[in-house]
Design an enzyme around this catalytic site. Structure first.
Site, PDB file in Angstrom:
ATOM      1  N   THR A 106       0.802  -1.225   0.000  1.00 16.71           N
ATOM      2  CA  THR A 106       0.000   0.000   0.000  1.00 16.71           C
ATOM      3  C   THR A 106       0.838   1.280   0.000  1.00 16.71           C
ATOM      4  O   THR A 106       0.629   2.169  -0.824  1.00 16.71           O
ATOM      5  CB  THR A 106      -0.952   0.000   1.206  1.00 16.71           C
ATOM      6  OG1 THR A 106      -1.875  -1.070   1.069  1.00 16.71           O
ATOM      7  CG2 THR A 106      -1.717   1.314   1.309  1.00 16.71           C
ATOM      8  N   ASP A 114      -4.147   5.869   7.393  1.00 18.22           N
ATOM      9  CA  ASP A 114      -3.329   7.078   7.512  1.00 18.22           C
ATOM     10  C   ASP A 114      -2.379   7.225   6.331  1.00 18.22           C
ATOM     11  O   ASP A 114      -2.250   8.303   5.744  1.00 18.22           O
ATOM     12  CB  ASP A 114      -2.548   7.078   8.834  1.00 18.22           C
ATOM     13  CG  ASP A 114      -1.831   5.775   9.117  1.00 18.22           C
ATOM     14  OD1 ASP A 114      -0.939   5.383   8.347  1.00 18.22           O
ATOM     15  OD2 ASP A 114      -2.175   5.126  10.124  1.00 18.22           O
ATOM     16  N   ASP A 159      -3.139   0.845  -5.766  1.00 15.71           N
ATOM     17  CA  ASP A 159      -1.796   0.758  -5.203  1.00 15.71           C
ATOM     18  C   ASP A 159      -1.167  -0.612  -5.427  1.00 15.71           C
ATOM     19  O   ASP A 159       0.049  -0.771  -5.373  1.00 15.71           O
ATOM     20  CB  ASP A 159      -1.816   1.089  -3.714  1.00 15.71           C
ATOM     21  CG  ASP A 159      -2.859   0.285  -2.937  1.00 15.71           C
ATOM     22  OD1 ASP A 159      -3.684  -0.410  -3.563  1.00 15.71           O
ATOM     23  OD2 ASP A 159      -2.855   0.362  -1.693  1.00 15.71           O
TER      24      ASP A 159
END
Length: 544
Positions: A78, A161, A349
């Protein structure tokens, strides 16, 4: 013929005077970058007969699709994926060598967005101690801010995040992510001292709790999910407290003082969209004199994929719902910014593998690679030869991370260590090859794989040996769900579709790279490429 350099040359012709010099640079009012976490390229088409006309199909019918976009490095996770999309660079340069990586000189583990020098804003949890400080290069969003003397507004949003922070860059106005403890959207003191009033008001709606209490059933009758396996198979993981991985998923029973369960449901995408729409409205994005940029990552697709695998009803249902999310987003952009006044792109991703047991049951070679056991056996073998314990710290990111401090203090022969480790690993079931990172360019691996190893190797943050598993194999003991991380097409072939201002309609089958996205945006916006960029603009999709 008279030379222009001759003493008797005629007076050189001067360019025709332009009556009016155009000083304004044509740009869209807003760019929206969408990353769908763990979206395989084939999901564009696998469920297409059930997509509406306003989501994925609108992208394909109005936009430009690059059908053969590949990730140019390994490992495919990711954090490196989001970073590559927005920097046009690779771990060797931008430094985000994995979601977690080991600082090779100290042996300490580092989280990609971890930053203990900042504090959480919007919660009492530690989930906000995050920033882009570990990313070593600029992003296309940074370059937009620089090009407009910081007038452009840049905001990043994702449940994860790292999905909100890394795309937004170093100079973003804000980045927001989800806090499991409170169910709030939070940030860090890297960006702000307090949440804007509108974010606090949004959080007070307690939408996460409302979504979770709805539980999760299929959008359509379950018997119509023809692209999926049966609802209850041995390939699917269960949510906490469930007896079977079947619909309906009673999410309301899983609150228990935490809102984490929303991540492993399509409601996580709904909540992300809700917050993105509120951001567009309250921050007036696309309404100013300079181009704004919203980075948006849908994270729930990854959590759901990891838990259930890529063939589950849960995945099909999630993408049918995400299709509706995209339609809602595009309609919102049409209304608030103006159709053809914004540019949007959608990518991923990384992808994901089929569950190995699913492949085996269907006669296709595959398997699980027992990483923890191999690490233990590798250390035992090295100890017998070199008389020291725990020579290898980890096999994280499919790499051999040595205990370099101990090796130096004991004056062990590092080259001999590497050769012994490679010899051991090549003898293990499921291993296709093990390659010395520093000599990867000269290895016997195919050229494309060699290049991806070189691109993924950051000598300060990557292990010394890259482990290549056989096709269909991945790391882990669990017999359910899926993961990613390899060079193989199921992990590295991603969707890439552009639509809107400055974009042609069409498709392209030549190979393009994830690293080409940022320089393509730079060409579209007439700004400098990120300072670590190695990609090239995809000229075919740009209006001349």
């Amino acid at each position: 013929m008279t030379s222009v350099f001759s003493a008797h040359a005629q007076k050189p012709q001067v360019p025709k005077i332009i009556d009016k010099v155009k000083t304004d640079v044509a740009r869209p009012k807003l760019v929206v970058g969408i990353v769908v976490d763990q979206m395989r390229w084939d999901y564009l088409y696998r469920f297409a007969n059930r997509y509406g006309n306003g989501g994925f199909k609108r992208l394909l019918n109005e936009g430009f699709t690059c059908e053969n976009t590949q990730i140019p490095y390994i490992p495919t996770f990711t954090a490196p994926g989001h970073t590559c999309i927005y920097t046009g660079s690779v771990p060797a340069i931008h430094g985000i060598a994995g979601n977690d990586f080991i600082i090779q000189t100290t042996g300490k583990s580092m989280y990609c967005a971890g930053d203990t020098t900042v504090q959480t804003v919007g919660s009492n949890s530690a989930a906000g101690q995050m920033s882009p400080a570990n990313m070593l290069s600029t992003t296309i969003t940074d370059e937009l801010r620089l090009a407009t003397n910081f007038r452009s507004k840049v905001i990043g949003i994702a449940l994860k995040d790292r999905g909100g922070i890394l795309p937004a860059g170093h100079s973003a106005n804000a980045a927001y992510w989800f806090d499991d403890l409170t169910g709030n959207w939070i940030s860090s003191t890297y960006y702000m001292k307090d949440l804007p009033n509108w974010v606090s008001a949004f959080n007070k709606q307690k939408l996460a709790e409302k979504y979770i209490k709805q539980d999760w059933n299929t959008l359509y009758p379950i018997e119509t999910y023809s692209q999926s396996t049966a609802d209850d198979t041995k390939y699917e993981g269960k949510l906490t407290g469930e007896e079977k991985p079947v619909f309906p998923h009673l999410l309301s029973k899983m609150l228990n003082g935490s809102y984490k369960v929303i991540r492993t449901s399509p409601y996580g995408n709904d909540l992300t969209l809700d917050f993105a729409k509120a951001t567009l409205k309250n921050e007036q994005m696309g309404r100013g004199t300079d181009t704004d940029f919203l980075t948006l990552s849908f994270s729930s697709t990854d959590y759901i994929g990891h838990n259930y695998g890529i063939n589950a009803v849960e995945i099909e249902d999630t993408y049918l719902r995400l299709d509706k999310n995209l339609e809602d987003l595009f309609n919102t952009l049409d209304a608030q910014v103006g159709k053809n006044q914004y540019t949007v792109f959608l990518s991923a991703d990384h992808g994901a593998a089929h569950n190995p047991n699913f492949l085996i049951d269907n006669g296709i070679p595959a398997g699980f690679w027992p990483t923890s056991r191999v690490l233990k056996d590798l250390n035992k073998a090295l100890q017998q030869e070199f008389k020291e314990e725990e020579i290898v710290l980890s096999l994280n990111n499919y790499q051999v991370n040595f205990n370099n401090q101990m090796i130096a203090s004991k004056q062990l022969d590092f080259e001999k260590l590497k050769k012994s480790a490679i010899r051991f690993l090549r003898a293990q079931d499921g291993v296709a090859n093990a390659i010395d990172m520093e000599n990867a360019a000269l290895s016997s691996a195919p050229q494309q794989i060699r290049e991806r190893i070189v691109n993924g190797y950051n000598y300060e943050r990557s292990g010394a040996i890259q482990i290549l598993l056989k096709p269909g194999f991945f790391s882990g003991y669990s017999s359910t769900g899926t993961t990613h991380g390899s060079w193989n097409p199921y992990d590295a072939h991603i969707p890439l579709v552009f639509m809107g201002w400055g974009i042609k309609h069409g498709s392209l089958n030549r190979q393009t790279s994830m690293a080409d996205i940022a320089p393509t945006l730079a060409a579209l916006l007439h700004i400098q490429e990120p300072n670590g960029n190695i990609g090239s603009p995809i000229e075919e999709l740009l209006v001349k």
